[in-house]
Each structure stands twice: as structure tokens, then as C-alpha cells.
Design a protein around this motif. Structure first.
Motif, short mmCIF file in Angstrom:
data_model
loop_
_atom_site.label_atom_id
_atom_site.label_comp_id
_atom_site.label_asym_id
_atom_site.label_seq_id
_atom_site.Cartn_x
_atom_site.Cartn_y
_atom_site.Cartn_z
N GLN A 1 36.74 12.00 30.19
CA GLN A 1 37.60 12.42 30.11
C GLN A 1 38.57 13.86 31.12
O GLN A 1 38.78 13.47 31.73
N ALA A 2 37.75 14.69 30.31
CA ALA A 2 37.87 15.91 30.32
C ALA A 2 37.38 16.44 32.58
O ALA A 2 38.21 16.83 33.23
N CYS A 3 35.55 16.05 32.65
CA CYS A 3 35.42 15.81 33.48
C CYS A 3 36.73 14.98 34.67
O CYS A 3 36.67 15.72 35.90
N LEU A 4 36.90 13.79 34.80
CA LEU A 4 37.91 13.93 35.46
C LEU A 4 38.78 14.62 35.32
O LEU A 4 39.55 14.26 37.32
N HIS A 5 38.93 14.76 34.88
CA HIS A 5 40.21 15.42 34.63
C HIS A 5 40.34 16.79 35.67
O HIS A 5 41.04 17.28 36.90
N TRP A 6 39.30 17.20 35.26
CA TRP A 6 39.49 18.45 35.88
C TRP A 6 38.76 18.68 37.28
O TRP A 6 39.66 18.73 38.34
N LEU A 7 38.35 16.84 37.81
CA LEU A 7 38.16 16.72 39.57
C LEU A 7 39.03 16.06 40.05
O LEU A 7 39.59 16.46 41.04
N GLU A 8 40.63 15.53 39.49
CA GLU A 8 41.21 15.22 39.87
C GLU A 8 42.16 16.14 40.11
O GLU A 8 43.45 16.62 40.54
N GLN A 9 42.00 17.44 39.24
CA GLN A 9 43.00 18.98 40.11
C GLN A 9 43.11 19.08 41.66
O GLN A 9 42.41 18.58 42.34
N ASP A 10 44.01 19.76 42.13
CA ASP A 10 43.68 19.96 43.70
C ASP A 10 43.94 21.34 43.83
O ASP A 10 45.17 22.38 43.11
N PRO A 11 42.71 22.27 44.19
CA PRO A 11 42.12 21.44 44.73
C PRO A 11 41.28 21.33 43.58
O PRO A 11 41.44 22.10 42.40
N PRO A 12 39.80 20.32 43.40
CA PRO A 12 38.60 19.66 42.08
C PRO A 12 38.82 21.78 41.27
O PRO A 12 37.93 22.50 42.23
N ARG A 13 38.76 21.67 40.53
CA ARG A 13 38.01 22.65 39.11
C ARG A 13 36.15 21.71 38.33
O ARG A 13 36.10 21.30 37.95
N VAL A 14 35.56 22.46 40.00
CA VAL A 14 34.38 21.74 39.90
C VAL A 14 33.29 22.67 38.23
O VAL A 14 33.51 22.00 38.29
N ASP A 15 33.84 23.92 38.65
CA ASP A 15 33.05 24.48 37.40
C ASP A 15 33.50 24.45 35.82
O ASP A 15 32.33 23.63 35.50
N GLN A 16 34.42 23.59 35.54
CA GLN A 16 34.84 23.56 34.71
C GLN A 16 34.34 21.58 34.38
O GLN A 16 33.70 20.85 33.84
N ALA A 17 34.52 20.86 35.74
CA ALA A 17 33.92 19.98 35.56
C ALA A 17 32.23 19.74 35.38
O ALA A 17 32.03 18.56 34.76
N ARG A 18 31.69 20.40 35.95
CA ARG A 18 29.88 20.45 35.81
C ARG A 18 30.30 20.57 33.99
O ARG A 18 28.47 20.60 33.61
N THR A 19 30.91 22.08 33.17
CA THR A 19 30.52 22.47 31.93
C THR A 19 31.17 21.42 31.63
O THR A 19 29.65 20.80 30.38
N ALA A 20 32.00 19.95 31.83
CA ALA A 20 31.57 19.23 30.66
C ALA A 20 30.52 18.02 30.97
O ALA A 20 30.74 17.26 29.96
N LEU A 21 29.96 17.91 32.35
CA LEU A 21 28.81 16.94 32.48
C LEU A 21 27.95 17.30 31.73
O LEU A 21 26.63 16.49 31.00
#
Length: 245
Positions: free
Chosen positions: A41-61
Motif C-alpha cells: 500500500q505504501a508503494c502504491l502511495h509513493w508511485l501515485e505522487q506527482d512526481p512519483p517518489r521512486v526511492d521510497q517506493a523501491r524501499t517499500a518493495l
């Protein structure tokens, strides 16, 4: 004429054993699966940001991958315990295992607003089954989180320590919750006994089985001024020294 003794019906015992095994599975994989859900869920949240928060999404994954791997490993471990297989022991640095378990549970600790303090002895190592030691620590930390849920009159805290004591290398997990009633303290490691509503009564029983299979000891004592402290103690340990390439 000799009397014929009736053959004992083993089905109730087998059904009970199967029920305990099923409860063990449900208990052990619940938190890794929750970590998968929370971090997905956190990964989806970071990817839906504008711009996407790729580093945070990668950490969550990464945590999703670690948690799913842990769940699979715990299932294999429980199956091995049920079949009375020997633990898969290898040299491991205790402090690293503690930190890995904390990483898996960071999301839950943040959700419950629990402040974590850590202190570590020098890097000592045990010959231990990594998955099983992680199971024990995860159970103890989850119990500490559960003990803090109803706290509203003081900050919620969790303290993790590794240290050397007279009885060997210790790992201690301390919460500042409501504590365990003295009349119940002697029974908390019994199978199917739980102080929590809806508890399976398997977590601490599994912990004791694992620790004892490694030649260690587990016990609890009242925290000061609140809560409960769980200790693990292992007599056989060595100081870890980095290998030189």
C-alpha cells in the motif's frame, strides 16, 4: 483365554496436533503477510505522487520481498519442527538478526506510535537457525506491540538490547505495557495458553521450543516501572571477526 485389549483411538490426539500445527501456521505467517500488505500500500502511495517518489517506493518493495521471503521460510521452519527435523544452524551475527526483524516490523511500530530504543553488545555470533531465531524475535516484538495498544496515559516504548551476562549472550525485549499478572506468568509458555483475547497460545510455546533446541533459555520478568521484559540467553557464542579478502 487372554483378553484382547482394545486398540486406542489415536484420532483425537492427531486432530489436536493438527489443530495446534494449523494455529502455529496462522500465528507465524500473520505478521509477514501484514507487512507485505502494509508496504505494498505504501508503494502504491509513493508511485501515485506527482512526481512519483521512486526511492521510497523501491524501499517499500524491498520490505515486501523480505517479508514474503520470511513468510515462506517460516512455513518451512514450522514444517521442519513438526517433522522433528534438526535446525539449519549456521554462524550468524545476533545484532544483524535483531536489526533485520526490526526492519520488517518498522511499519507496524510506526502505526502504533511506538518509540524504539536499541543498544548492542559487540558483534557476537551464534550457531543458530536464522529463520527460527527471527521467528522468536518477531513473536516477542509483536507481543510488545500488542501490550502497548491500550496505552493512553504514557508514551509507548520498546527497548531491544543485546548484552553479555553471567549466563551467556542475552537478547532482551522490553515493553512498557500493562504487564503480566503474577498468577499467569508461569503459564505463558504453555501451548494453547494465551493472556490475549483471541490469542492462539502458540507464539511463546514455539519460542520456548526453538530456544531450547538451540541450547538456550527464555524467560520473562516484570519491567520497571511498567511492562514486561523477555530475555533469551545462549551459553555458546563467539566474537565475530570480519573475514579479510
Amino acid at each position: 483365554m487372554a483378553s484382547i485389549k482394545p486398540t486406542p483411538d489415536l484420532r483425537p490426539a492427531r486432530i489436536n496436533a493438527l489443530g495446534e500445527f494449523a494455529a502455529s501456521i496462522a500465528h507465524e505467517v500473520k505478521q509477514p503477510l501484514a507487512a507485505v500488505t502494509l508496504n505494498a500500500q505504501a508503494c502504491l502511495h509513493w508511485l501515485e505522487q506527482d512526481p512519483p517518489r521512486v526511492d521510497q517506493a523501491r524501499t517499500a518493495l524491498r520490505v515486501v520481498l523480505e517479508a514474503s521471503t520470511a513468510a515462506s521460510a517460516m512455513l518451512r521452519s514450522l514444517h521442519g519442527m513438526a517433522c522433528q527435523a534438526a535446525p539449519q544452524r549456521q554462524p550468524l551475527v545476533v545484532n544483524d538478526v535483531v536489526r533485520d526483524v526490526l526492519q520488517l516490523l518498522r511499519g507496524e511500530l510506526r502505526q502504533q506510535c511506538i518509540t524504539v530504543t536499541e543498544s548492542y553488545a559487540p558483534d557476537y555470533q551464534l550457531r543458530a537457525d536464522r529463520v527460527q531465531l527471527m521467528q522468536v524475535l518477531m513473536n516477542l516484538i509483536l507481543n510488545a506491540i500488542e501490550a502497548a495498544r491500550d496505552l493512553h496515559d504514557r508514551a509507548r516504548t520498546l527497548a531491544l538490547h543485546t548484552s553479555l551476562a553471567d549466563d551467556g549472550l542475552r537478547i532482551s525485549v522490553a515493553d512498557n505495557g500493562v504487564g503480566i499478572a503474577p498468577a499467569l506468568a508461569e503459564r505463558i509458555f504453555d501451548p494453547l495458553f494465551s493472556t490475549k483475547p483471541g490469542g492462539t497460545g502458540m507464539g511463546l510455546a514455539i519460542c520456548r521450543t526453538i530456544v531450547q533446541s538451540h541450547g538456550g533459555r527464555i524467560w520473562s520478568e516484570p519491567g520497571q516501572p511498567h511492562g514486561t521484559v523477555f530475555h533469551l540467553s545462549f551459553k555458546e557464542y563467539t566474537l565475530w571477526t570480519p573475514s579479510r579478502s
